[in-house]
Design an enzyme around this catalytic site. Sequence first.
Site, PDB file in Angstrom:
ATOM      1  N   LYS A   1      51.885  32.894  41.300  1.00  0.00           N
ATOM      2  CA  LYS A   1      52.355  34.037  40.491  1.00  0.00           C
ATOM      3  C   LYS A   1      53.348  34.883  41.271  1.00  0.00           C
ATOM      4  O   LYS A   1      54.384  35.282  40.757  1.00  0.00           O
ATOM      5  CB  LYS A   1      51.191  34.982  40.122  1.00  0.00           C
ATOM      6  CG  LYS A   1      50.280  34.521  39.061  1.00  0.00           C
ATOM      7  CD  LYS A   1      49.136  35.510  38.919  1.00  0.00           C
ATOM      8  CE  LYS A   1      48.197  35.452  40.104  1.00  0.00           C
ATOM      9  NZ  LYS A   1      47.292  36.515  40.325  1.00  0.00           N
TER      10      LYS A   1
ATOM     11  N   ARG B   1      42.310  40.893  33.857  1.00  0.00           N
ATOM     12  CA  ARG B   1      41.363  39.993  34.497  1.00  0.00           C
ATOM     13  C   ARG B   1      40.053  39.940  33.694  1.00  0.00           C
ATOM     14  O   ARG B   1      39.150  39.173  34.052  1.00  0.00           O
ATOM     15  CB  ARG B   1      41.067  40.490  35.912  1.00  0.00           C
ATOM     16  CG  ARG B   1      42.141  40.095  36.941  1.00  0.00           C
ATOM     17  CD  ARG B   1      41.480  39.377  38.004  1.00  0.00           C
ATOM     18  NE  ARG B   1      41.966  39.081  39.301  1.00  0.00           N
ATOM     19  CZ  ARG B   1      42.975  39.506  40.025  1.00  0.00           C
ATOM     20  NH1 ARG B   1      43.815  40.352  39.595  1.00  0.00           N
ATOM     21  NH2 ARG B   1      43.170  39.057  41.227  1.00  0.00           N
TER      22      ARG B   1
ATOM     23  N   ARG C   1      47.282  30.584  53.430  1.00  0.00           N
ATOM     24  CA  ARG C   1      48.370  31.492  53.045  1.00  0.00           C
ATOM     25  C   ARG C   1      48.661  32.583  54.077  1.00  0.00           C
ATOM     26  O   ARG C   1      47.766  33.231  54.612  1.00  0.00           O
ATOM     27  CB  ARG C   1      48.002  32.171  51.711  1.00  0.00           C
ATOM     28  CG  ARG C   1      48.996  33.227  51.272  1.00  0.00           C
ATOM     29  CD  ARG C   1      48.879  33.525  49.821  1.00  0.00           C
ATOM     30  NE  ARG C   1      47.670  34.282  49.491  1.00  0.00           N
ATOM     31  CZ  ARG C   1      47.380  34.667  48.246  1.00  0.00           C
ATOM     32  NH1 ARG C   1      48.179  34.361  47.250  1.00  0.00           N
ATOM     33  NH2 ARG C   1      46.280  35.342  48.011  1.00  0.00           N
TER      34      ARG C   1
ATOM     35  N   ARG D   1      45.990  38.071  54.496  1.00  0.00           N
ATOM     36  CA  ARG D   1      45.231  39.063  53.727  1.00  0.00           C
ATOM     37  C   ARG D   1      43.756  39.024  54.110  1.00  0.00           C
ATOM     38  O   ARG D   1      43.191  37.960  54.318  1.00  0.00           O
ATOM     39  CB  ARG D   1      45.375  38.781  52.232  1.00  0.00           C
ATOM     40  CG  ARG D   1      46.646  39.344  51.640  1.00  0.00           C
ATOM     41  CD  ARG D   1      46.890  38.885  50.243  1.00  0.00           C
ATOM     42  NE  ARG D   1      45.723  38.898  49.371  1.00  0.00           N
ATOM     43  CZ  ARG D   1      45.781  38.678  48.068  1.00  0.00           C
ATOM     44  NH1 ARG D   1      46.943  38.452  47.478  1.00  0.00           N
ATOM     45  NH2 ARG D   1      44.700  38.681  47.327  1.00  0.00           N
TER      46      ARG D   1
ATOM     47  N   ARG E   1      36.168  34.966  44.116  1.00  0.00           N
ATOM     48  CA  ARG E   1      37.342  35.223  43.272  1.00  0.00           C
ATOM     49  C   ARG E   1      37.584  34.083  42.290  1.00  0.00           C
ATOM     50  O   ARG E   1      37.917  34.307  41.133  1.00  0.00           O
ATOM     51  CB  ARG E   1      38.591  35.439  44.139  1.00  0.00           C
ATOM     52  CG  ARG E   1      38.617  36.799  44.792  1.00  0.00           C
ATOM     53  CD  ARG E   1      39.440  36.807  46.054  1.00  0.00           C
ATOM     54  NE  ARG E   1      40.863  36.684  45.821  1.00  0.00           N
ATOM     55  CZ  ARG E   1      41.738  36.352  46.780  1.00  0.00           C
ATOM     56  NH1 ARG E   1      41.316  36.075  47.993  1.00  0.00           N
ATOM     57  NH2 ARG E   1      43.007  36.300  46.507  1.00  0.00           N
TER      58      ARG E   1
HETATM   59  P1  AMP Z   1      45.219  39.885  43.695  1.00  0.00           P
HETATM   60  O1  AMP Z   1      46.217  40.316  44.709  1.00  0.00           O
HETATM   61  O2  AMP Z   1      45.784  39.835  42.299  1.00  0.00           O
HETATM   62  O3  AMP Z   1      44.522  38.589  44.077  1.00  0.00           O
HETATM   63  O4  AMP Z   1      44.079  41.011  43.652  1.00  0.00           O
HETATM   64  C1  AMP Z   1      43.322  41.312  44.806  1.00  0.00           C
HETATM   65  C2  AMP Z   1      42.053  42.035  44.399  1.00  0.00           C
HETATM   66  O5  AMP Z   1      42.380  43.284  43.738  1.00  0.00           O
HETATM   67  C3  AMP Z   1      41.156  41.294  43.404  1.00  0.00           C
HETATM   68  O6  AMP Z   1      40.318  40.323  44.045  1.00  0.00           O
HETATM   69  C4  AMP Z   1      40.370  42.458  42.809  1.00  0.00           C
HETATM   70  O7  AMP Z   1      39.382  42.921  43.696  1.00  0.00           O
HETATM   71  C5  AMP Z   1      41.431  43.562  42.693  1.00  0.00           C
HETATM   72  N1  AMP Z   1      42.140  43.519  41.394  1.00  0.00           N
HETATM   73  C6  AMP Z   1      43.459  43.238  41.183  1.00  0.00           C
HETATM   74  N2  AMP Z   1      43.768  43.276  39.877  1.00  0.00           N
HETATM   75  C7  AMP Z   1      42.613  43.578  39.229  1.00  0.00           C
HETATM   76  C8  AMP Z   1      42.276  43.745  37.851  1.00  0.00           C
HETATM   77  N3  AMP Z   1      43.178  43.593  36.862  1.00  0.00           N
HETATM   78  N4  AMP Z   1      40.993  44.060  37.560  1.00  0.00           N
HETATM   79  C9  AMP Z   1      40.066  44.222  38.527  1.00  0.00           C
HETATM   80  N5  AMP Z   1      40.312  44.069  39.845  1.00  0.00           N
HETATM   81  C10 AMP Z   1      41.589  43.753  40.204  1.00  0.00           C
END
Ligand code: AMP
Length: 215
Positions: free
Chosen positions: A14, A88, A126, A160, A171
Amino acid sequence: MKNIIFIAPPAAGKGTQSEMLKEKYGYVHISTGDLLREAITSGTEFGLVVKNIIDSGNLVDDCTMINLIEESIEKVKGKPFILDGFPRTLTQAKALDTLLTDNAINYVVIYLNLNYQTAKERILGRLTCICGKSYNIYDEKLIPKKENTCDYCGKKLIKRDDDNEASFEIRYKSFIENNEPILKYYKELNNLIYIDVNKNIKDIFNDIIEVVIND
Ligand code: AMP
């Protein structure tokens, strides 16, 4: 140009595709994960609260996330945008549809399809740079030329905190569980496009362009 909602398991690309759309077509990339990480880095009270949730691999609550996305969409007024990491949950998807429909903002949902094993390898290997470039130590095409260093800007690469095996399992499981009703919802709205991401980055990009620019 259509606004885009990307739905994809962790590490489906993404971020990479969003960067390419940003460079070529001026899309604004709204990554909820990045917004939360920025809040953590700047040490706000909000950042402190969400840090533990993110590090454990769990989701931040719907109410917080819906408020965050409302503010972000308000800020980009008029420019095409990509949502990366939102929605999500089904609750977030419904709130988002209401928000966009009420404001006459078009959108298409693009599902980037990636299997479990590939997602895991991508996550564990990553490395990213603050300039937006991504690398992977397990993929010979994506290994940085110099260890831990960005090929483009020379900055030190970052791993990260949540790119570890335990967090990945949570996740991925959470993605699968939450994803099914979201996809069903968008299918019923007749607004869902599947894109196969088991091919090279440029071909994936062309498939996306076909949907959002040429369609
Ligand atoms: P990402 O960078 O998109 O993988 O997001 C990292 C973390 O941020 C996720 O594992 C969640 O803990 C939190 N997060 C990001 N977007 C959301 C969302 N739309 N709803 C809930 N938690 C989120």
